[in-house]
Scaffold this motif. Structure first.
Motif, short mmCIF file in Angstrom:
data_model
loop_
_atom_site.label_atom_id
_atom_site.label_comp_id
_atom_site.label_asym_id
_atom_site.label_seq_id
_atom_site.Cartn_x
_atom_site.Cartn_y
_atom_site.Cartn_z
N ASP A 164 0.81 -1.22 0.00
CA ASP A 164 0.00 0.00 0.00
C ASP A 164 0.85 1.28 0.00
O ASP A 164 0.34 2.36 -0.20
N LEU A 172 1.16 6.33 1.71
CA LEU A 172 0.22 5.22 1.51
C LEU A 172 -0.89 5.64 0.56
O LEU A 172 -1.32 6.81 0.58
N SER A 229 -6.16 3.21 0.99
CA SER A 229 -5.62 2.11 1.76
C SER A 229 -6.53 1.73 2.93
O SER A 229 -7.09 2.61 3.61
N LYS A 243 -6.45 0.05 -6.66
CA LYS A 243 -6.20 -1.31 -6.19
C LYS A 243 -6.90 -2.35 -7.07
O LYS A 243 -7.99 -2.11 -7.51
#
Ligand code: DGT
Ligand code: MG
Ligand code: MG
Ligand code: MG
Ligand code: MG
Length: 251
Positions: A67, A82, A86, A251
């Motif tokens: 991350d 990050l 996250s 992601k």
């Protein structure tokens, strides 16, 4: 299982989860590294072994935490960025800060000999840490620029200061006096005129610190993500134009 009568103590804990959808920056900084550097004979003003050890400890952190998109190190500090979305440790502040600091600190000790070889570590070093949240890309980019501008200001000062002492035979007090009130151009001039040194030719790692970022590499027709260290100029738009994908990775 029945609850024990002691379990009520859990209620004393508080929720420290960080605001969602916000950049999380974790910055670690060596405690009393002025003394730590002296005690371990770090070369002045820059010790390449010490900087490489910092980078390696940070690399160890990046390897463990996917991350973290980007990080930046200089002197005795490292910043980790990050991803905005996250959910690492449910964004719990203490959990994030303590585990990342702990991984970094233990790696610094664990890999000490890889960089300092026969020089023993005299005592356990210690790093402080903080978390800062940035709501938009612009704030995050300005944060990174701020840390890198700090390297430039400090390194130009330190390089001139130590050159005046080591090559110019000035005492630290005399060198400090000589530099008081000078601007960047004056320091460049001192280095060039008196010591035939062109500051621009100093190693990039000293002038700009180290950026660790993830790049994808095509290897045997398979895309592999690798962590690379670069010393690019983050104060220039070019860096962000080329690397903005880092911040927009989903992601
Ligand atoms: P702190 O962070 O408030 O506990 O105190 P310090 O002493 O760690 O101060 P800081 O973090 O502002 O400055 C970093 C110190 O680390 C700086 O005074 C000199 C030392 N240092 C960092 N990198 C090097 C290096 O490569 N060579 C030498 N000689 N010293 C270094
Ligand atoms: Mg400090
Ligand atoms: Mg420090
Ligand atoms: Mg520092
Ligand atoms: Mg546990």
């Amino acid at each position: 299982m029945a609850k024990s009568s002691f379990e009520y103590v859990k209620k004393f804990e508080h929720d420290d989860s960080l605001l969602p959808n916000t950049w999380i920056v974790i910055r670690l900084d060596g405690k009393c590294f002025h003394k730590f550097a002296d005690d371990h004979n770090f070369t002045k003003p820059n010790d390449l072994r010490a900087l490489k050890l910092m980078n390696y400890a940070a690399y160890t952190v990046l390897k463990e935490y996917s991350d973290i998109l980007l990080s930046f190190g200089q002197s005795d500090e490292y910043s980790f960025v990050l991803r905005k979305d996250s959910c690492l440790y449910k964004r719990r502040s203490a959990k994030l800060l303590t585990t990342i600091n702990s991984k970094f600190s233990s790696s610094y000790v664990f890999y000490w000999n890889k960089f300092f070889e026969h020089l023993p570590l005299k005592y356990p070093p210690c790093f402080d840490g903080r978390i800062v949240l940035y709501p938009c890309d612009e704030n995050l980019i300005d944060y990174m620029k701020w840390r890198q501008a700090d390297v430039h200001i400090n390194n130009l000062y330190n390089t001139t200061f130590w050159t005046l002492i080591l090559k110019g035979q000035l005492t630290p007090v005399q060198a400090e006096k000589r530099l008081s009130g000078t601007v960047s151009a004056d320091k460049n001039e001192i280095l060039f005129q008196e010591f035939n040194m062109n500051y621009n030719n100093e190693p990039e790692i000293f002038k700009r610190g180290t950026i660790l970022l993830r790049k994808s590499l095509l290897h045997n027709k398979v895309n592999k993500s690798i962590i690379v260290d670069v010393h690019d100029d983050m104060l220039k738009d070019k860096f962000w134009k080329e690397n903005i994908y880092i911040l927009s990775v989903k992601k």
